[in-house]
Design a protein around this motif. Structure first.
Motif, PDB file in Angstrom:
ATOM      1  N   PRO A 170       0.809  -1.218   0.000  1.00 17.35           N
ATOM      2  CA  PRO A 170       0.000   0.000   0.000  1.00 17.35           C
ATOM      3  C   PRO A 170       0.844   1.269   0.000  1.00 17.35           C
ATOM      4  O   PRO A 170       0.376   2.321  -0.390  1.00 17.35           O
ATOM      5  CB  PRO A 170      -0.811  -0.125   1.287  1.00 17.35           C
ATOM      6  CG  PRO A 170      -0.086  -1.113   2.144  1.00 17.35           C
ATOM      7  CD  PRO A 170       0.693  -1.989   1.226  1.00 17.35           C
ATOM      8  N   THR A 171       2.086   1.219   0.451  1.00 16.37           N
ATOM      9  CA  THR A 171       2.959   2.396   0.394  1.00 16.37           C
ATOM     10  C   THR A 171       4.095   2.112  -0.578  1.00 16.37           C
ATOM     11  O   THR A 171       5.164   1.668  -0.182  1.00 16.37           O
ATOM     12  CB  THR A 171       3.563   2.725   1.779  1.00 16.37           C
ATOM     13  OG1 THR A 171       4.083   1.511   2.329  1.00 16.37           O
ATOM     14  CG2 THR A 171       2.544   3.319   2.703  1.00 16.37           C
ATOM     15  N   PRO A 172       3.834   2.352  -1.850  1.00 13.61           N
ATOM     16  CA  PRO A 172       4.820   1.947  -2.852  1.00 13.61           C
ATOM     17  C   PRO A 172       6.066   2.816  -2.832  1.00 13.61           C
ATOM     18  O   PRO A 172       6.048   3.952  -2.362  1.00 13.61           O
ATOM     19  CB  PRO A 172       4.074   2.111  -4.165  1.00 13.61           C
ATOM     20  CG  PRO A 172       3.065   3.148  -3.885  1.00 13.61           C
ATOM     21  CD  PRO A 172       2.679   3.007  -2.438  1.00 13.61           C
ATOM     22  N   LEU A 173       7.113   2.246  -3.379  1.00 11.02           N
ATOM     23  CA  LEU A 173       8.345   2.980  -3.579  1.00 11.02           C
ATOM     24  C   LEU A 173       8.113   4.136  -4.544  1.00 11.02           C
ATOM     25  O   LEU A 173       8.502   5.269  -4.310  1.00 11.02           O
ATOM     26  CB  LEU A 173       9.356   1.995  -4.180  1.00 11.02           C
ATOM     27  CG  LEU A 173      10.624   2.568  -4.722  1.00 11.02           C
ATOM     28  CD1 LEU A 173      11.563   2.789  -3.569  1.00 11.02           C
ATOM     29  CD2 LEU A 173      11.227   1.638  -5.739  1.00 11.02           C
ATOM     30  N   LEU A 174       7.464   3.821  -5.647  1.00 13.20           N
ATOM     31  CA  LEU A 174       7.222   4.813  -6.694  1.00 13.20           C
ATOM     32  C   LEU A 174       5.742   4.803  -7.050  1.00 13.20           C
ATOM     33  O   LEU A 174       5.148   3.732  -7.197  1.00 13.20           O
ATOM     34  CB  LEU A 174       8.026   4.446  -7.947  1.00 13.20           C
ATOM     35  CG  LEU A 174       7.819   5.388  -9.128  1.00 13.20           C
ATOM     36  CD1 LEU A 174       8.837   6.526  -9.085  1.00 13.20           C
ATOM     37  CD2 LEU A 174       7.939   4.659 -10.452  1.00 13.20           C
ATOM     38  N   ARG A 175       5.181   5.987  -7.159  1.00  7.67           N
ATOM     39  CA  ARG A 175       3.801   6.070  -7.627  1.00  7.67           C
ATOM     40  C   ARG A 175       3.723   7.061  -8.779  1.00  7.67           C
ATOM     41  O   ARG A 175       4.173   8.197  -8.645  1.00  7.67           O
ATOM     42  CB  ARG A 175       2.867   6.482  -6.494  1.00  7.67           C
ATOM     43  CG  ARG A 175       1.405   6.548  -6.926  1.00  7.67           C
ATOM     44  CD  ARG A 175       0.466   6.785  -5.767  1.00  7.67           C
ATOM     45  NE  ARG A 175       0.305   5.600  -4.940  1.00  7.67           N
ATOM     46  CZ  ARG A 175      -0.453   4.544  -5.261  1.00  7.67           C
ATOM     47  NH1 ARG A 175      -1.100   4.511  -6.396  1.00  7.67           N
ATOM     48  NH2 ARG A 175      -0.529   3.498  -4.448  1.00  7.67           N
ATOM     49  N   VAL A 176       3.186   6.622  -9.872  1.00  6.74           N
ATOM     50  CA  VAL A 176       2.967   7.481 -11.027  1.00  6.74           C
ATOM     51  C   VAL A 176       1.455   7.665 -11.122  1.00  6.74           C
ATOM     52  O   VAL A 176       0.710   6.685 -11.167  1.00  6.74           O
ATOM     53  CB  VAL A 176       3.503   6.820 -12.321  1.00  6.74           C
ATOM     54  CG1 VAL A 176       3.240   7.709 -13.529  1.00  6.74           C
ATOM     55  CG2 VAL A 176       4.994   6.538 -12.186  1.00  6.74           C
ATOM     56  N   ASP A 177       1.042   8.911 -11.118  1.00  6.46           N
ATOM     57  CA  ASP A 177      -0.368   9.202 -10.981  1.00  6.46           C
ATOM     58  C   ASP A 177      -0.839  10.135 -12.097  1.00  6.46           C
ATOM     59  O   ASP A 177      -0.456  11.295 -12.125  1.00  6.46           O
ATOM     60  CB  ASP A 177      -0.549   9.897  -9.616  1.00  6.46           C
ATOM     61  CG  ASP A 177      -1.857   9.562  -8.980  1.00  6.46           C
ATOM     62  OD1 ASP A 177      -2.635   8.814  -9.582  1.00  6.46           O
ATOM     63  OD2 ASP A 177      -2.093  10.069  -7.856  1.00  6.46           O
ATOM     64  N   GLY A 178      -1.614   9.628 -13.021  1.00  2.32           N
ATOM     65  CA  GLY A 178      -2.192  10.470 -14.075  1.00  2.32           C
ATOM     66  C   GLY A 178      -1.158  11.188 -14.915  1.00  2.32           C
ATOM     67  O   GLY A 178      -1.339  12.356 -15.287  1.00  2.32           O
TER      68      GLY A 178
ATOM     69  N   PHE B 208       0.650   3.978 -12.346  1.00  5.96           N
ATOM     70  CA  PHE B 208       1.077   2.671 -11.855  1.00  5.96           C
ATOM     71  C   PHE B 208       1.946   2.887 -10.628  1.00  5.96           C
ATOM     72  O   PHE B 208       2.304   4.022 -10.298  1.00  5.96           O
ATOM     73  CB  PHE B 208       1.821   1.848 -12.924  1.00  5.96           C
ATOM     74  CG  PHE B 208       3.096   2.466 -13.429  1.00  5.96           C
ATOM     75  CD1 PHE B 208       4.301   2.239 -12.785  1.00  5.96           C
ATOM     76  CD2 PHE B 208       3.092   3.282 -14.550  1.00  5.96           C
ATOM     77  CE1 PHE B 208       5.478   2.806 -13.252  1.00  5.96           C
ATOM     78  CE2 PHE B 208       4.270   3.862 -15.028  1.00  5.96           C
ATOM     79  CZ  PHE B 208       5.468   3.617 -14.371  1.00  5.96           C
ATOM     80  N   ALA B 209       2.262   1.805  -9.954  1.00  4.26           N
ATOM     81  CA  ALA B 209       3.105   1.919  -8.766  1.00  4.26           C
ATOM     82  C   ALA B 209       4.104   0.783  -8.770  1.00  4.26           C
ATOM     83  O   ALA B 209       3.917  -0.249  -9.426  1.00  4.26           O
ATOM     84  CB  ALA B 209       2.245   1.884  -7.514  1.00  4.26           C
ATOM     85  N   LEU B 210       5.200   1.007  -8.075  1.00  7.32           N
ATOM     86  CA  LEU B 210       6.264   0.008  -7.974  1.00  7.32           C
ATOM     87  C   LEU B 210       6.678  -0.140  -6.522  1.00  7.32           C
ATOM     88  O   LEU B 210       6.828   0.859  -5.823  1.00  7.32           O
ATOM     89  CB  LEU B 210       7.489   0.486  -8.753  1.00  7.32           C
ATOM     90  CG  LEU B 210       7.619   0.141 -10.218  1.00  7.32           C
ATOM     91  CD1 LEU B 210       8.775   0.915 -10.818  1.00  7.32           C
ATOM     92  CD2 LEU B 210       7.860  -1.339 -10.389  1.00  7.32           C
ATOM     93  N   SER B 211       6.866  -1.369  -6.082  1.00  8.23           N
ATOM     94  CA  SER B 211       7.366  -1.621  -4.733  1.00  8.23           C
ATOM     95  C   SER B 211       8.860  -1.924  -4.805  1.00  8.23           C
ATOM     96  O   SER B 211       9.381  -2.223  -5.883  1.00  8.23           O
ATOM     97  CB  SER B 211       6.661  -2.825  -4.132  1.00  8.23           C
ATOM     98  OG  SER B 211       5.269  -2.635  -4.205  1.00  8.23           O
ATOM     99  N   ALA B 212       9.512  -1.890  -3.652  1.00  9.45           N
ATOM    100  CA  ALA B 212      10.947  -2.207  -3.603  1.00  9.45           C
ATOM    101  C   ALA B 212      11.186  -3.588  -4.214  1.00  9.45           C
ATOM    102  O   ALA B 212      10.446  -4.532  -3.924  1.00  9.45           O
ATOM    103  CB  ALA B 212      11.426  -2.175  -2.157  1.00  9.45           C
ATOM    104  N   GLY B 213      12.169  -3.689  -5.069  1.00 10.54           N
ATOM    105  CA  GLY B 213      12.536  -4.967  -5.651  1.00 10.54           C
ATOM    106  C   GLY B 213      11.638  -5.453  -6.780  1.00 10.54           C
ATOM    107  O   GLY B 213      11.904  -6.482  -7.403  1.00 10.54           O
ATOM    108  N   ASP B 214      10.587  -4.703  -7.082  1.00  6.83           N
ATOM    109  CA  ASP B 214       9.630  -5.076  -8.121  1.00  6.83           C
ATOM    110  C   ASP B 214      10.260  -4.938  -9.522  1.00  6.83           C
ATOM    111  O   ASP B 214      11.020  -3.999  -9.759  1.00  6.83           O
ATOM    112  CB  ASP B 214       8.471  -4.068  -8.016  1.00  6.83           C
ATOM    113  CG  ASP B 214       7.137  -4.657  -8.390  1.00  6.83           C
ATOM    114  OD1 ASP B 214       7.081  -5.833  -8.746  1.00  6.83           O
ATOM    115  OD2 ASP B 214       6.144  -3.902  -8.314  1.00  6.83           O
ATOM    116  N   VAL B 215       9.943  -5.839 -10.432  1.00  9.27           N
ATOM    117  CA  VAL B 215      10.371  -5.677 -11.834  1.00  9.27           C
ATOM    118  C   VAL B 215       9.113  -5.512 -12.689  1.00  9.27           C
ATOM    119  O   VAL B 215       8.312  -6.437 -12.827  1.00  9.27           O
ATOM    120  CB  VAL B 215      11.176  -6.891 -12.336  1.00  9.27           C
ATOM    121  CG1 VAL B 215      11.644  -6.651 -13.775  1.00  9.27           C
ATOM    122  CG2 VAL B 215      12.361  -7.175 -11.431  1.00  9.27           C
TER     123      VAL B 215
END
Ligand SMILES: Nc1ncnc2c1ncn2[C@@H]1O[C@H](COP(=O)(O)OP(=O)(O)OP(=O)(O)O)[C@@H](O)[C@H]1O
Ligand SMILES: [Mg+2]
Length: 320
Positions: free
Chosen positions: A9-17, A33-40
């Motif tokens: 729920p608290t992503p590393l990166l959030r791209v919003d609109g 979209f959003a990315l969490s730590a270590g996500d590919v």
């Protein structure tokens, strides 16, 4: 209902609109979209879909004439130019555009280390050499000038450079297309392994669906500046529901994905930016399942079968 855009729920990166416009229209139109730590996460789609612009926008590297709207948040804070090379790193298609031709590889990495940390030159050089050894570059290539190395070695050096300051996110835009197929796989494997070892998230722009299937946890399929389908790779590529993703996969050879499959180009012309003003589905003119609704109203991103889809009629299958 929350969208399955991120594992946490608290992503590393959030791209919003995210919206990126040029004088002739919008090239990226509301990407989230959003990315969490270590996500590919892989970004795939035809040429001109807006993959590179989206990737560059994360680092504030869009062309000067572009107008960017929307938010890019890293750990909840807007990304600033100072994040580049520290919390964010960029791996370009062509290694030489990331390396200086007039300095030894290890000196360039040491310089990168000293640009973020107050350490002595010799200590920075130690860090640089370790980082290069971790990508398989021993003392000899480490002490060489980039132009004397092979393409694969140069791209390894760029990976080491990108990761040397332990960034939270690496953005790689087609990082292996300049290499032969065998090296492509080696370098991608190395990139993914080094990111996993450091807990670094990776946004990978790629045309190669077979590689995406092997290396990405999740995939976002872009079409005409929007995300058409986003979810776990095995779901989206194994059981696509958006007609565009289905078309993309159906036109690949039946016996699995070939080693170097390129995204197929549909027979008709792809979308050009600015041609649609949000009044219909951008894929409608090329979609076998398009009906009046698709020609009158643009679909919004919604959750279908455990992934996000921008389509009025997911699951549409041609019956003949
Ligand atoms: N400086 C610019 N001025 C005007 N339009 C631009 C500019 N840069 C990119 N575009 C347009 O934005 C769209 C998306 O470009 P982008 O480079 O993101 O595509 P891409 O998905 O990365 O394609 P490819 O697979 O060919 O790399 C393209 O249609 C392109 O024409
Ligand atoms: Mg591109």
């Amino acid at each position: 209902m929350s969208l399955p855009l991120a594992a946490s729920p608290t992503p590393l990166l959030r791209v919003d609109g995210l919206r990126i416009s040029f004088l002739d229209g919008d090239a990226v139109r509301g990407v989230s979209f959003a990315l969490s730590a270590g996500d590919v996460l892989a970004l795939v789609g035809e040429s001109g879909a807006g993959k590179s612009l989206t990737a560059r926008a994360l680092l504030g590297m869009v062309p000067r004439e572009a107008v960017v709207k929307g938010r890019v948040l890293l750990h909840g804070e807007p990304v600033t130019p100072a994040d580049l090379g520290r919390r964010l790193a960029w791996i370009p298609q062509e290694a030489m555009s990331a390396l200086s031709p007039v300095h030894r590889v290890e000196d360039q990495l040491a310089f990168a280390v000293r640009s973020v940390a107050r350490v002595k030159r010799s200590a920075a050089l130690d860090v640089a050499r370790r980082a290069l050894a971790e990508v398989g570059l021993g003392p000899e290539p480490a002490g060489a000038y980039p132009h004397t190395l092979s393409g694969g070695m140069r791209q390894r050096a760029v990976i080491a450079m990108a990761l040397v300051n332990e960034p939270a996110l690496v953005v790689a835009d087609e990082p292996t297309t300049a290499l032969d197929p065998e090296r492509q796989e080696q370098v991608l494997t190395l990139l993914r392994e080094r990111c996993a070892a450091a807990g670094t998230a990776l946004l990978l722009v790629s045309h190669d669906l077979a590689a995406v299937r092997r290396h990405a946890d999740r995939v976002a399929v872009m079409y005409a500046g929007r995300i058409t389908e986003l979810g776990l790779t095995e779901r989206v590529l194994g059981r696509p529901v958006a007609p565009y993703t289905r078309g993309l996969l159906a036109s690949l050879p039946e016996a699995g994905l070939p080693h170097r499959s390129r995204l197929p180009v549909f027979t008709d012309a792809p979308h050009t930016p600015g041609a649609v003003a949000g009044t219909r589905c951008v894929f409608a003119p090329r979609c076998p399942g398009a009906d009046e609704l698709c020609r009158q109203r643009e679909p919004v991103l919604r959750v279908v079968d455990g992934r996000s889809v921008t389509c009025h009629h997911p699951f549409f299958e041609e019956t003949e």
